[in-house]
Design a protein around this motif. Structure first.
Motif, PDB file in Angstrom:
ATOM      1  N   LYS A 252       8.626  18.511  41.930  1.00 45.50           N
ATOM      2  CA  LYS A 252       7.338  18.428  42.611  1.00 45.50           C
ATOM      3  C   LYS A 252       6.339  17.777  41.664  1.00 45.50           C
ATOM      4  CE  LYS A 252       8.817  20.440  46.254  1.00 45.50           C
ATOM      5  NZ  LYS A 252       9.125  19.672  47.423  1.00 45.50           N
ATOM      6  N   LYS A 253       5.451  16.963  42.230  1.00 44.70           N
ATOM      7  CA  LYS A 253       4.481  16.226  41.422  1.00 44.70           C
ATOM      8  C   LYS A 253       3.164  16.986  41.340  1.00 44.70           C
ATOM      9  CE  LYS A 253       4.794  12.426  43.878  1.00 44.70           C
ATOM     10  NZ  LYS A 253       4.658  11.029  44.296  1.00 44.70           N
ATOM     11  N   VAL A 254       2.671  17.149  40.118  1.00 42.86           N
ATOM     12  CA  VAL A 254       1.406  17.840  39.875  1.00 42.86           C
ATOM     13  C   VAL A 254       0.496  16.920  39.067  1.00 42.86           C
ATOM     14  CG1 VAL A 254       0.290  19.850  38.826  1.00 42.86           C
ATOM     15  CG2 VAL A 254       2.547  20.099  39.867  1.00 42.86           C
ATOM     16  N   LEU A 255      -0.721  16.755  39.562  1.00 42.29           N
ATOM     17  CA  LEU A 255      -1.736  16.014  38.823  1.00 42.29           C
ATOM     18  C   LEU A 255      -2.660  17.017  38.149  1.00 42.29           C
ATOM     19  CD1 LEU A 255      -3.262  13.456  38.009  1.00 42.29           C
ATOM     20  CD2 LEU A 255      -4.490  13.602  40.188  1.00 42.29           C
ATOM     21  N   ILE A 256      -2.820  16.876  36.843  1.00 45.92           N
ATOM     22  CA  ILE A 256      -3.707  17.735  36.063  1.00 45.92           C
ATOM     23  C   ILE A 256      -4.968  16.925  35.756  1.00 45.92           C
ATOM     24  CG2 ILE A 256      -3.989  19.003  33.898  1.00 45.92           C
ATOM     25  CD1 ILE A 256      -0.823  19.086  33.837  1.00 45.92           C
ATOM     26  N   VAL A 257      -6.116  17.397  36.244  1.00 50.98           N
ATOM     27  CA  VAL A 257      -7.387  16.728  35.976  1.00 50.98           C
ATOM     28  C   VAL A 257      -8.166  17.641  35.037  1.00 50.98           C
ATOM     29  CG1 VAL A 257      -9.434  15.647  36.977  1.00 50.98           C
ATOM     30  CG2 VAL A 257      -7.311  15.730  38.300  1.00 50.98           C
ATOM     31  N   GLU A 258      -8.182  17.262  33.770  1.00 52.46           N
ATOM     32  CA  GLU A 258      -8.729  18.141  32.737  1.00 52.46           C
ATOM     33  C   GLU A 258      -9.270  17.298  31.591  1.00 52.46           C
ATOM     34  OE1 GLU A 258     -10.188  20.676  30.744  1.00 52.46           O
ATOM     35  OE2 GLU A 258      -8.951  21.842  32.135  1.00 52.46           O
ATOM     36  N   ASP A 259     -10.522  17.553  31.205  1.00 50.56           N
ATOM     37  CA  ASP A 259     -11.119  16.788  30.114  1.00 50.56           C
ATOM     38  C   ASP A 259     -10.865  17.411  28.740  1.00 50.56           C
ATOM     39  OD1 ASP A 259     -12.797  18.931  30.573  1.00 50.56           O
ATOM     40  OD2 ASP A 259     -14.619  17.745  30.774  1.00 50.56           O
ATOM     41  N   ASN A 260     -10.312  18.601  28.706  1.00 48.60           N
ATOM     42  CA  ASN A 260      -9.950  19.240  27.440  1.00 48.60           C
ATOM     43  C   ASN A 260      -8.486  18.909  27.159  1.00 48.60           C
ATOM     44  OD1 ASN A 260      -8.735  21.312  25.725  1.00 48.60           O
ATOM     45  ND2 ASN A 260     -10.764  22.264  25.764  1.00 48.60           N
ATOM     46  N   SER A 261      -8.250  18.100  26.133  1.00 46.94           N
ATOM     47  CA  SER A 261      -6.896  17.611  25.883  1.00 46.94           C
ATOM     48  C   SER A 261      -5.911  18.731  25.535  1.00 46.94           C
ATOM     49  CB  SER A 261      -6.899  16.554  24.779  1.00 46.94           C
ATOM     50  OG  SER A 261      -7.413  17.090  23.579  1.00 46.94           O
ATOM     51  N   ILE A 262      -6.372  19.776  24.892  1.00 46.56           N
ATOM     52  CA  ILE A 262      -5.483  20.895  24.551  1.00 46.56           C
ATOM     53  C   ILE A 262      -5.049  21.629  25.816  1.00 46.56           C
ATOM     54  CG2 ILE A 262      -5.322  23.122  23.352  1.00 46.56           C
ATOM     55  CD1 ILE A 262      -7.218  21.894  21.223  1.00 46.56           C
ATOM     56  N   SER A 263      -5.988  21.913  26.708  1.00 48.10           N
ATOM     57  CA  SER A 263      -5.649  22.581  27.975  1.00 48.10           C
ATOM     58  C   SER A 263      -4.708  21.722  28.802  1.00 48.10           C
ATOM     59  CB  SER A 263      -6.921  22.869  28.778  1.00 48.10           C
ATOM     60  OG  SER A 263      -7.746  23.766  28.091  1.00 48.10           O
TER      61      SER A 263
ATOM     62  N   LYS B 203     -13.040  10.819  38.220  1.00 47.60           N
ATOM     63  CA  LYS B 203     -12.870   9.455  38.731  1.00 47.60           C
ATOM     64  C   LYS B 203     -11.423   9.009  38.567  1.00 47.60           C
ATOM     65  CE  LYS B 203     -14.556   4.726  38.099  1.00 47.60           C
ATOM     66  NZ  LYS B 203     -13.276   4.115  37.768  1.00 47.60           N
ATOM     67  N   ASP B 204     -10.884   9.204  37.363  1.00 46.56           N
ATOM     68  CA  ASP B 204      -9.476   8.871  37.130  1.00 46.56           C
ATOM     69  C   ASP B 204      -8.558   9.746  37.979  1.00 46.56           C
ATOM     70  OD1 ASP B 204     -10.319   6.994  35.285  1.00 46.56           O
ATOM     71  OD2 ASP B 204      -9.826   8.221  33.537  1.00 46.56           O
ATOM     72  N   GLY B 205      -8.949  11.014  38.156  1.00 50.50           N
ATOM     73  CA  GLY B 205      -8.170  11.924  38.985  1.00 50.50           C
ATOM     74  C   GLY B 205      -8.100  11.469  40.424  1.00 50.50           C
ATOM     75  N   TYR B 206      -9.231  11.002  40.945  1.00 54.52           N
ATOM     76  CA  TYR B 206      -9.265  10.481  42.317  1.00 54.52           C
ATOM     77  C   TYR B 206      -8.335   9.280  42.450  1.00 54.52           C
ATOM     78  CZ  TYR B 206     -10.922   7.794  46.289  1.00 54.52           C
ATOM     79  OH  TYR B 206     -10.978   7.054  47.431  1.00 54.52           O
ATOM     80  N   GLU B 207      -8.442   8.340  41.520  1.00 55.51           N
ATOM     81  CA  GLU B 207      -7.610   7.134  41.577  1.00 55.51           C
ATOM     82  C   GLU B 207      -6.126   7.470  41.448  1.00 55.51           C
ATOM     83  OE1 GLU B 207      -9.362   4.735  38.515  1.00 55.51           O
ATOM     84  OE2 GLU B 207     -11.132   4.294  39.747  1.00 55.51           O
ATOM     85  N   LEU B 208      -5.785   8.397  40.544  1.00 62.95           N
ATOM     86  CA  LEU B 208      -4.384   8.799  40.391  1.00 62.95           C
ATOM     87  C   LEU B 208      -3.871   9.557  41.608  1.00 62.95           C
ATOM     88  CD1 LEU B 208      -3.754   9.893  36.688  1.00 62.95           C
ATOM     89  CD2 LEU B 208      -2.408   8.312  38.043  1.00 62.95           C
ATOM     90  N   THR B 209      -4.749  10.324  42.256  1.00 60.35           N
ATOM     91  CA  THR B 209      -4.333  11.045  43.463  1.00 60.35           C
ATOM     92  C   THR B 209      -3.880  10.061  44.535  1.00 60.35           C
ATOM     93  OG1 THR B 209      -5.813  12.901  43.023  1.00 60.35           O
ATOM     94  CG2 THR B 209      -5.084  12.626  45.291  1.00 60.35           C
ATOM     95  N   LEU B 210      -4.634   8.992  44.713  1.00 60.37           N
ATOM     96  CA  LEU B 210      -4.275   7.998  45.726  1.00 60.37           C
ATOM     97  C   LEU B 210      -3.007   7.247  45.345  1.00 60.37           C
ATOM     98  CD1 LEU B 210      -7.800   6.537  46.555  1.00 60.37           C
ATOM     99  CD2 LEU B 210      -6.561   8.379  47.706  1.00 60.37           C
TER     100      LEU B 210
ATOM    101  N   PHE C 260     -13.952  12.447  48.645  1.00 61.43           N
ATOM    102  CA  PHE C 260     -13.379  11.105  48.632  1.00 61.43           C
ATOM    103  C   PHE C 260     -11.901  11.110  49.018  1.00 61.43           C
ATOM    104  CE2 PHE C 260     -16.972  10.149  45.646  1.00 61.43           C
ATOM    105  CZ  PHE C 260     -17.598   9.240  46.485  1.00 61.43           C
ATOM    106  N   ILE C 261     -11.154  12.111  48.568  1.00 67.47           N
ATOM    107  CA  ILE C 261      -9.731  12.189  48.924  1.00 67.47           C
ATOM    108  C   ILE C 261      -9.572  12.423  50.420  1.00 67.47           C
ATOM    109  CG2 ILE C 261      -7.616  13.576  48.671  1.00 67.47           C
ATOM    110  CD1 ILE C 261      -8.472  13.979  45.714  1.00 67.47           C
ATOM    111  N   LEU C 262     -10.322  13.380  50.967  1.00 66.88           N
ATOM    112  CA  LEU C 262     -10.218  13.655  52.403  1.00 66.88           C
ATOM    113  C   LEU C 262     -10.611  12.441  53.221  1.00 66.88           C
ATOM    114  CD1 LEU C 262     -11.579  17.309  52.563  1.00 66.88           C
ATOM    115  CD2 LEU C 262      -9.216  16.548  52.848  1.00 66.88           C
ATOM    116  N   ARG C 263     -11.644  11.738  52.799  1.00 67.42           N
ATOM    117  CA  ARG C 263     -12.068  10.531  53.505  1.00 67.42           C
ATOM    118  C   ARG C 263     -10.977   9.468  53.443  1.00 67.42           C
ATOM    119  NH1 ARG C 263     -17.173   7.294  51.529  1.00 67.42           N
ATOM    120  NH2 ARG C 263     -15.589   6.389  50.211  1.00 67.42           N
ATOM    121  N   SER C 264     -10.333   9.322  52.305  1.00 69.81           N
ATOM    122  CA  SER C 264      -9.262   8.334  52.160  1.00 69.81           C
ATOM    123  C   SER C 264      -8.089   8.664  53.077  1.00 69.81           C
ATOM    124  CB  SER C 264      -8.779   8.277  50.711  1.00 69.81           C
ATOM    125  OG  SER C 264      -9.795   7.813  49.872  1.00 69.81           O
TER     126      SER C 264
END
Length: 90
Positions: A16-27, A49-56, A80-84
């Motif tokens: 299963k694919k999981v996208l992690i959107v996190e600005d703390n590199s350790i987390s 912003k990067d998370g949105y683009e990667l989600t699409l 933005f994701i729901l609209r897309s």
């Protein structure tokens, strides 16, 4: 969730694919390691912003996102994701 459903998810023939959107590199690193050990395929975005683009692009099964993002917060990204997705259906 029943135990049989948990086992199915973890033992899925295709990860299963999981996208992690996190600005703390350790987390982000820790989440990536834990999920990788559980046979999940992961990608990391450092801001909303990067998370949105990667989600699409990546079309993950699940998005795990830090609630306190500085660039494109959770509510904006969700909008933005729901609209897309609505645009794709028409």
């Amino acid at each position: 969730m029943e135990n049989s459903n948990k086992i199915q998810l973890l033992n899925s023939p295709t990860p299963k694919k999981v996208l992690i959107v996190e600005d703390n590199s350790i987390s982000a690193f820790l989440l990536e390691r834990i999920l990788g050990n559980l046979n999940f395929e992961t990608k990391i975005a450092e801001n909303g912003k990067d998370g949105y683009e990667l989600t699409l692009e990546y079309q993950p099964d699940l998005v795990l996102m830090d609630l306190n993002m500085h660039i494109l917060n959770v509510q904006s990204m969700e909008f933005f994701i729901l609209r897309s997705y609505r645009d794709w259906e028409t």
